[in-house]
Design a protein around this motif. Sequence first.
Motif, short mmCIF file in Angstrom:
data_model
loop_
_atom_site.label_atom_id
_atom_site.label_comp_id
_atom_site.label_asym_id
_atom_site.label_seq_id
_atom_site.Cartn_x
_atom_site.Cartn_y
_atom_site.Cartn_z
N LEU A 1 0.83 -1.20 0.00
CA LEU A 1 0.00 0.00 0.00
C LEU A 1 0.87 1.25 0.00
CD1 LEU A 1 -3.03 0.87 0.25
CD2 LEU A 1 -2.57 1.14 2.69
N VAL B 1 -5.75 5.85 -2.08
CA VAL B 1 -4.59 4.96 -2.19
C VAL B 1 -3.93 5.16 -3.54
CG1 VAL B 1 -3.90 2.54 -2.36
CG2 VAL B 1 -5.51 3.25 -0.58
N ARG C 1 -3.26 -2.73 -2.12
CA ARG C 1 -4.58 -3.25 -1.79
C ARG C 1 -4.77 -3.36 -0.28
NH1 ARG C 1 -5.44 -1.99 -6.09
NH2 ARG C 1 -6.12 -3.15 -7.94
N VAL C 2 -6.02 -3.20 0.15
CA VAL C 2 -6.43 -3.49 1.52
C VAL C 2 -7.55 -4.51 1.46
CG1 VAL C 2 -7.32 -2.58 3.69
CG2 VAL C 2 -5.87 -1.14 2.25
N ASP D 1 -11.71 -7.17 -1.02
CA ASP D 1 -10.93 -5.99 -1.37
C ASP D 1 -11.77 -4.74 -1.04
OD1 ASP D 1 -9.47 -3.92 -2.50
OD2 ASP D 1 -8.91 -5.08 -4.27
N THR E 1 -10.27 -1.62 -0.90
CA THR E 1 -9.39 -0.50 -1.21
C THR E 1 -10.15 0.71 -1.75
OG1 THR E 1 -7.74 -2.16 -1.82
CG2 THR E 1 -7.25 0.13 -2.38
#
Length: 372
Positions: free
Chosen positions: A7, A52, A56-57, A63, A65
């Motif tokens: 990230l 971002v 990825r989160v 996901d 993100t």
Amino acid sequence: MLEIDRLAAQAGDFRLGEVSLTAGAGECHAVLGPSGSGKSTLLAAVLGTLPVASGRVRLAGEDITRLPMEQRHLGYLPQHLGLFPHLSVLDNLRYSARARHLPEREYRPLLDRLVEITGIGTLLQRRIANLSGGERQRVALVRALAANPRLVLLDEPFTALNESLRRELWWLMKDLQRERGLTVLLVTHDLSEAYFLADHITVLIDGRQEQSGDKSTVYRRPASEPVARFLGLKNLYPAHRVGAGIVDCPALGGRLVVTGADVSGDETLLAIRAEHVALRQADDPPRDGETRLTGRFEAVLDLGEAALLHFRADSGALLEIRCGSRVLRKYDLQAGKPGTVGLPASDLFAIRRRGASELSWPPTAQAGALTL
């Protein structure tokens, strides 16, 4: 489970480089670093208040993100709490659940349980302005948890409190995490807080991820000079690797057998934590794998249950030593008294040396000066 994968984010002129970390269900992962290291930037990117740049989160494999903040199902406790002064305590507690349009029958049982655990039941009809600092902290914590979030984000939540209240709330957070199985991402600059609450540690320095891992591993074996300095490691000495497990360190008398010497590059720093320096009697028999140094104690400070010492070796090295106060009495340690210390090979380790902050030799610390 939280997964942060490479990230990166930009906040004004500050850039947070690629960060990767995980926190399993029921675990707490602490992000440590000095002011300006990127901790709050990382939290904002996970929360969704900062776009971002890449990476990825994921939460439980999903996901999140690019999801709007309100769709991430996160609990958030900011540093300044963010309580609404015009609302009662109860309305503050209901806010997150109502913002997600949860019916009262879904959130009220959990909210009532959290109120009971934290002991704020008598405060529900009061205004925020009429609460003490500790009461506000408990209210903010309950609000962050009341909507049963998948992940709880804590941004230096207990910084403004006195030591005894902070520790009380640490225990409360531990109890809540254990009972609710909470996954927590904690941002802090407080080493004690991180090591009390967290299972794993990530250290950020100047927007870079310097090290991640189990908290005991990061503490015992910092991977680089910036991490070592941030974690308070004072015993750092220029050294040259001459072979596997062998370094030449003039400050400590020459060649030593160490662990963790297989770092890249020949120029390293040799390190040992203050609590791992052993006090010895001059006539103690040699111990396998231990380097002995003779010298003189320059300063001795009794801190109550613990003691902090400065020892100047005959080789010129200044070593910080931490021990129990009983050891002071056992060895009758006083400033100016000669002594002997041991450096076990299992506790000596080499770390990467960074050019911008390389140590000079000999050290410039003045005799008798103690840094706590």
